[in-house]
Design a protein around this motif. Structure first.
Motif, short mmCIF file in Angstrom:
data_model
loop_
_atom_site.label_atom_id
_atom_site.label_comp_id
_atom_site.label_asym_id
_atom_site.label_seq_id
_atom_site.Cartn_x
_atom_site.Cartn_y
_atom_site.Cartn_z
N ASP A 1 0.79 -1.23 0.00
CA ASP A 1 0.00 0.00 0.00
C ASP A 1 0.83 1.28 0.00
O ASP A 1 0.48 2.25 0.68
N THR B 1 -5.28 3.41 6.28
CA THR B 1 -4.16 2.64 6.84
C THR B 1 -3.96 1.40 5.99
O THR B 1 -4.89 0.88 5.38
N GLY B 2 -2.74 0.94 5.93
CA GLY B 2 -2.43 -0.25 5.14
C GLY B 2 -1.09 -0.83 5.56
O GLY B 2 -0.57 -0.53 6.64
N SER B 3 -0.52 -1.63 4.69
CA SER B 3 0.76 -2.27 4.98
C SER B 3 1.55 -2.45 3.69
O SER B 3 0.98 -2.46 2.59
N TYR C 1 5.94 -3.29 7.04
CA TYR C 1 5.70 -1.98 7.64
C TYR C 1 4.21 -1.64 7.56
O TYR C 1 3.50 -2.10 6.66
N SER C 2 3.77 -0.83 8.51
CA SER C 2 2.43 -0.25 8.45
C SER C 2 2.53 1.16 7.89
O SER C 2 3.54 1.85 8.11
N HIS D 1 0.23 4.91 7.11
CA HIS D 1 -0.98 5.68 7.40
C HIS D 1 -0.99 6.94 6.53
O HIS D 1 0.02 7.64 6.41
N ILE E 1 4.96 6.00 8.57
CA ILE E 1 5.19 4.56 8.51
C ILE E 1 5.77 4.08 9.83
O ILE E 1 6.38 4.84 10.58
N SER E 2 5.56 2.81 10.12
CA SER E 2 6.13 2.18 11.31
C SER E 2 6.40 0.73 11.00
O SER E 2 5.69 0.10 10.22
N ASP F 1 6.37 -3.16 11.52
CA ASP F 1 5.48 -4.12 12.18
C ASP F 1 6.25 -5.01 13.14
O ASP F 1 7.43 -5.27 12.94
#
Length: 286
Positions: free
Chosen positions: A180, A246-248, A266-267, A269, A283-284, A286
Motif C-alpha cells: 500500500d 491505513t495499510g501495509s 511496515y504499516s 498511514h 510509517i512504522s 510491524d
C-alpha cells in the motif's frame, strides 16, 4: 488498505522473508590443527602448522602463512567438494588470496596447505552473508537521511539501511516496495518487480540507477530508491482520499548469493485530504 469506515480490498503481493545464518567472519586453527573461529582472524596461541589466518576481506578470501611455512601450494575447496582454485606459494611468501566475488556458493570452504602432493594442514571456513534491513524511511519525512536534503526529488524516494552480519559478501540486485505505498514496484505501480534488469537502486555519485550494490561482511550501507515509490500518480497504487487510510507494505531486497530474498513488513498511514497527492504519510515497522 482500510479507511475509518469503508473497507477496501486490494491485492497485495506478499513476499516471504529469507535470511541467512549468522556465521563467523574469520576461520582459524585450533591446537589440534582443525578449524576454529576467532573474531579477529588470528591463530590462537599454541596452534601449529603453516596456516595462521583464513578470513574473508571484502570479496576476497585471504590465507596467511607462518614465516616457517614449508608449503608450495594452497588449494581452496568449495562446499560441494570441487576445487575452487589453487595458488602457488613463492619462497618466503606469507599470503595468498582467492577472489570469490558475489557469485560464489555459500557454505563451508576448506583451505588445504600442500607440500608437494601431501596435505600439511587443513582449515575450514564458513562463508555466508547474513543481510538484514536496519532502518527505512521516506525522503520527505527524513531529508537528513537522503543524499541531498535540499533536493525536491528526494521527497518521493526512500532510504533503506542494510547490514551484513555474515562472513561472506553479497550483491543486492533489487530494491522493491510492494503493498500500500503510493507507487509500488509491482503491476499496480512501476511494475519492475519481475524484471531482473531493473534494480530500483539509485547511486548518488553516478547520478543513475545501478545494476547492483555489493555489501561486504561486517558492512552497513544505505540504499536509495530510484523509481519514486512514494510519488502520488493518479490511477496508480494508493492516492490520498477524504478519509484517513491505513495499510501495509513490504520492503524487499533481492540478492545474488544463494538467491535469497530479505524483506521487512511496515504499516503505513495516510492523513485525510481532498487532493489526491497532498496528504501526510507516516510509517512504522510491524
Amino acid at each position: 488498505m482500510t479507511r475509518n469506515h469503508p473497507h477496501i480490498s486490494r491485492r497485495i503481493a506478499l513476499r516471504t522473508v529469507a535470511g541467512a545464518t549468522l556465521v563467523s567472519v574469520a576461520g582459524c586453527l585450533n591446537d589440534n590443527g582443525g578449524s576454529g573461529t576467532s573474531s579477529d582472524g588470528t591463530t590462537p596461541s599454541g596452534s601449529k602448522g603453516p596456516l595462521t589466518r583464513v578470513a574473508v576481506e571484502g570479496t576476497t578470501l585471504v590465507v596467511e602463512l607462518s614465516e616457517e611455512a614449508d608449503v608450495n601450494q594452497v588449494n581452496l575447496i568449495q562446499p560441494n567438494g570441487e576445487l575452487f582454485g589453487q595458488r602457488d606459494v613463492a619462497t618466503g611468501a606469507q599470503q595468498v588470496s582467492f577472489e570469490i566475488g558475489t557469485s560464489y556458493a555459500p557454505g563451508e570452504y576448506r583451505v588445504l596447505a600442500l607440500e608437494g602432493e601431501e596435505t600439511v594442514q587443513e582449515s575450514a571456513l564458513s562463508v555466508q552473508p547474513n543481510l538484514s534491513i536496519v532502518e527505512m524511511g521516506i525522503g520527505k519525512n527524513q531529508p537528513e537521511k537522503m543524499w541531498d536534503s535540499s533536493s525536491d526529488k528526494i521527497s518521493k524516494e526512500a532510504f533503506v539501511s542494510v547490514e551484513n552480519q555474515g562472513s561472506g559478501p553479497d550483491a543486492i540486485t533489487q530494491l522493491l516496495f510492494v503493498g500500500d505505498v503510493p507507487y509500488p514496484s509491482d503491476e499496480e505501480g512501476t511494475n519492475y518487480d519481475e524484471n531482473d534488469d531493473v534494480s530500483g537502486i539509485y547511486n548518488p555519485e553516478k547520478d543513475t540507477e545501478v545494476d547492483e550494490v555489493v555489501i561486504k561482511p561486517g558492512e552497513q550501507l544505505t540504499l536509495y530508491s530510484y523509481r519514486s515509490p512514494f510519488a502520488f500518480v493518479r490511477g496508480e497504487g494508493t492516492s490520498c482520499e477524504s478519509e484517513e487510510q491505513t495499510g501495509s507494505f513490504e520492503v524487499i531486497l533481492e540478492t545474488r548469493v544463494g538467491a535469497n530474498r530479505i524483506s521487512n513488513p511496515y504499516s503505513i498511514h495516510y492523513s485525510a485530504s481532498e487532493e489526491f497527492d497532498n496528504c501526510e504519510i507516516t510509517i512504522s515497522e510491524d
